[in-house]
Scaffold this motif. Structure first.
Motif, mmCIF file in Angstrom:
data_model
loop_
_atom_site.group_PDB
_atom_site.id
_atom_site.type_symbol
_atom_site.label_atom_id
_atom_site.label_comp_id
_atom_site.label_asym_id
_atom_site.label_seq_id
_atom_site.Cartn_x
_atom_site.Cartn_y
_atom_site.Cartn_z
ATOM 1 N N ASN A 118 0.803 -1.237 0.000
ATOM 2 C CA ASN A 118 0.000 0.000 0.000
ATOM 3 C C ASN A 118 0.830 1.280 0.000
ATOM 4 O O ASN A 118 0.395 2.316 0.510
ATOM 5 N N VAL A 119 2.007 1.217 -0.585
ATOM 6 C CA VAL A 119 2.860 2.404 -0.716
ATOM 7 C C VAL A 119 2.559 3.089 -2.047
ATOM 8 O O VAL A 119 2.369 2.434 -3.075
ATOM 9 N N LYS A 120 2.522 4.431 -2.033
ATOM 10 C CA LYS A 120 2.340 5.214 -3.243
ATOM 11 C C LYS A 120 3.560 6.115 -3.437
ATOM 12 O O LYS A 120 3.982 6.805 -2.499
ATOM 13 N N ILE A 121 4.095 6.099 -4.656
ATOM 14 C CA ILE A 121 5.328 6.817 -4.964
ATOM 15 C C ILE A 121 5.071 7.761 -6.128
ATOM 16 O O ILE A 121 4.700 7.336 -7.228
ATOM 17 N N GLY A 122 5.265 9.056 -5.891
ATOM 18 C CA GLY A 122 4.926 10.081 -6.866
ATOM 19 C C GLY A 122 5.881 10.153 -8.043
ATOM 20 O O GLY A 122 6.977 9.568 -8.049
ATOM 21 N N ILE A 123 5.460 10.944 -9.030
ATOM 22 C CA ILE A 123 6.166 11.033 -10.308
ATOM 23 C C ILE A 123 7.611 11.490 -10.145
ATOM 24 O O ILE A 123 7.920 12.379 -9.339
ATOM 25 N N ASN A 124 8.501 10.809 -10.885
ATOM 26 C CA ASN A 124 9.908 11.201 -11.002
ATOM 27 C C ASN A 124 10.704 11.003 -9.703
ATOM 28 O O ASN A 124 11.788 11.557 -9.541
ATOM 29 N N THR A 125 10.178 10.208 -8.791
ATOM 30 C CA THR A 125 10.932 9.882 -7.569
ATOM 31 C C THR A 125 12.046 8.887 -7.893
ATOM 32 O O THR A 125 11.876 8.000 -8.728
ATOM 33 N N VAL A 126 13.187 9.051 -7.217
ATOM 34 C CA VAL A 126 14.294 8.097 -7.367
ATOM 35 C C VAL A 126 14.644 7.526 -5.996
ATOM 36 O O VAL A 126 14.637 8.234 -4.987
ATOM 37 N N ILE A 127 14.940 6.231 -5.980
ATOM 38 C CA ILE A 127 15.294 5.526 -4.747
ATOM 39 C C ILE A 127 16.609 4.796 -4.992
ATOM 40 O O ILE A 127 16.699 3.930 -5.866
ATOM 41 N N TYR A 128 17.635 5.167 -4.227
ATOM 42 C CA TYR A 128 18.971 4.593 -4.387
ATOM 43 C C TYR A 128 19.452 4.014 -3.059
ATOM 44 O O TYR A 128 19.346 4.681 -2.020
ATOM 45 N N ASP A 129 20.026 2.822 -3.092
ATOM 46 C CA ASP A 129 20.628 2.269 -1.873
ATOM 47 C C ASP A 129 22.151 2.292 -1.943
ATOM 48 O O ASP A 129 22.835 1.595 -1.211
ATOM 49 N N THR A 130 22.693 3.116 -2.826
ATOM 50 C CA THR A 130 24.134 3.180 -3.023
ATOM 51 C C THR A 130 24.569 4.609 -3.326
ATOM 52 O O THR A 130 23.785 5.417 -3.840
ATOM 53 N N ASP A 131 25.842 4.895 -3.039
ATOM 54 C CA ASP A 131 26.425 6.188 -3.407
ATOM 55 C C ASP A 131 26.881 6.222 -4.860
ATOM 56 O O ASP A 131 27.230 7.290 -5.363
ATOM 57 N N PHE A 132 26.970 5.069 -5.512
ATOM 58 C CA PHE A 132 27.416 4.920 -6.900
ATOM 59 C C PHE A 132 28.911 5.164 -7.074
ATOM 60 O O PHE A 132 29.575 4.472 -7.838
ATOM 61 N N HIS A 133 29.445 6.181 -6.402
ATOM 62 C CA HIS A 133 30.860 6.542 -6.576
ATOM 63 C C HIS A 133 31.547 6.624 -5.211
ATOM 64 O O HIS A 133 30.914 6.865 -4.189
ATOM 65 N N SER A 134 32.858 6.476 -5.226
ATOM 66 C CA SER A 134 33.650 6.557 -4.001
ATOM 67 C C SER A 134 33.684 7.984 -3.466
ATOM 68 O O SER A 134 33.592 8.965 -4.217
ATOM 69 N N LEU A 135 33.833 8.095 -2.144
ATOM 70 C CA LEU A 135 34.018 9.406 -1.520
ATOM 71 C C LEU A 135 35.437 9.934 -1.723
ATOM 72 O O LEU A 135 35.707 11.116 -1.467
ATOM 73 N N TYR A 136 36.345 9.106 -2.195
ATOM 74 C CA TYR A 136 37.752 9.471 -2.326
ATOM 75 C C TYR A 136 38.068 9.847 -3.769
ATOM 76 O O TYR A 136 37.854 9.072 -4.703
ATOM 77 N N ALA A 137 38.599 11.043 -3.950
ATOM 78 C CA ALA A 137 38.823 11.587 -5.289
ATOM 79 C C ALA A 137 39.727 10.698 -6.121
ATOM 80 O O ALA A 137 39.492 10.512 -7.327
ATOM 81 N N GLU A 138 40.779 10.149 -5.503
ATOM 82 C CA GLU A 138 41.723 9.349 -6.283
ATOM 83 C C GLU A 138 41.076 8.094 -6.853
ATOM 84 O O GLU A 138 41.444 7.615 -7.931
ATOM 85 N N MET A 139 40.046 7.565 -6.146
ATOM 86 C CA MET A 139 39.330 6.396 -6.649
ATOM 87 C C MET A 139 38.328 6.798 -7.730
ATOM 88 O O MET A 139 38.180 6.122 -8.752
ATOM 89 N N ARG A 140 37.643 7.941 -7.521
ATOM 90 C CA ARG A 140 36.691 8.421 -8.532
ATOM 91 C C ARG A 140 37.379 8.765 -9.840
ATOM 92 O O ARG A 140 36.818 8.582 -10.925
ATOM 93 N N ASN A 141 38.611 9.295 -9.739
ATOM 94 C CA ASN A 141 39.300 9.808 -10.916
ATOM 95 C C ASN A 141 40.212 8.793 -11.580
ATOM 96 O O ASN A 141 40.834 9.088 -12.609
ATOM 97 N N SER A 142 40.308 7.601 -11.008
ATOM 98 C CA SER A 142 41.126 6.567 -11.632
ATOM 99 C C SER A 142 40.450 6.076 -12.912
ATOM 100 O O SER A 142 39.247 6.201 -13.086
ATOM 101 N N VAL A 143 41.256 5.526 -13.816
ATOM 102 C CA VAL A 143 40.731 5.015 -15.089
ATOM 103 C C VAL A 143 41.175 3.561 -15.253
ATOM 104 O O VAL A 143 42.371 3.300 -15.362
#
Length: 220
Positions: A118-143
């Protein structure tokens, strides 16, 4: 009757016909996508539009009875329409209970997202259980970018909750039973049962009245 009125009525009739056909077409294509992704679903769902479904071979997506969703720019038009996204990575789970409805929402899991009945979720809502990217710049910027150690935490939306349109629900959040998230909110801390939270970041506004109707609220 003027020619313009005849044309308008014919146009409206074609729209009704289109939406009737679209519902049937959407259901068939969505069933096909669910089967391809090994989704555990009930066939009583109602689909207006076709979602994006991407469930990893080691992931899981389960849907209860009476699931209803609008997906795409021609359904439940409220601005910022998109297709619904249901995405689960390796070992991740998306669990949706009975009588859940949503519009143009994105549910992206790298760990576990549970949406109760019985949950209702409005238009264009996003639900994420992750940060997707590291908090550390050197890890984000590695290739290639390093994603080991990226933070993930379960999201749990309890029975009867309502999430207003254009909201963002972030990792580790529990939204309490019958609680309400105001439109456009960003939620990164848990909300207790029977409360209303609004804003960016979302903050407590007041308690709900539970199951009381407006006439009963005045005497409560």
């Amino acid at each position: 009757m003027s020619l313009a009125n005849v044309i308008r009525k014919a146009y409206r009739g074609l729209r009704v016909l289109y939406y009737g056909c679209a519902r049937r077409y959407s259901w068939v294509i969505t069933c096909f996508k669910f089967h391809l992704n090994a989704v555990d679903f009930k066939k009583d769902f109602v689909s207006y539009g076709v979602p994006i479904v991407d469930i990893n071979l080691k992931g899981r997506f389960k849907v209860g009875h009476g699931f209803r969703f609008n997906s795409g720019k021609y359904h439940a038009m409220g601005g910022r329409q998109q297709q619904c996204y249901f995405v689960a990575g390796p070992g991740a789970e998306i669990i949706i209970g009975d009588n859940v409805g949503l519009t143009s929402a994105a549910i992206i899991s790298r760990k576990r997202i549970v949406i109760e009945d019985n949950v209702k979720i409005g238009i264009n809502t996003v639900i994420y259980d992750t940060d997707f990217h590291s908090l550390y710049a050197e890890m984000r910027n590695s290739v290639p970018e390093r994603i080991d150690g990226v933070r993930c935490a379960d999201v749990h939306i309890k029975e009867g909750a309502f999430i207003g349109g254009h909201s963002t629900i972030l990792k580790g959040v529990t939204i309490g039973k019958n609680s309400i998230v105001g439109a456009g909110s960003v939620v990164f801390e848990s909300i207790p049962d029977e409360q209303i939270w609004i804003g960016n970041p979302a903050k407590f506004v007041r308690n709900t009245y539970g199951n009381l109707y407006p006439s009963e609220q005045q005497t409560a």
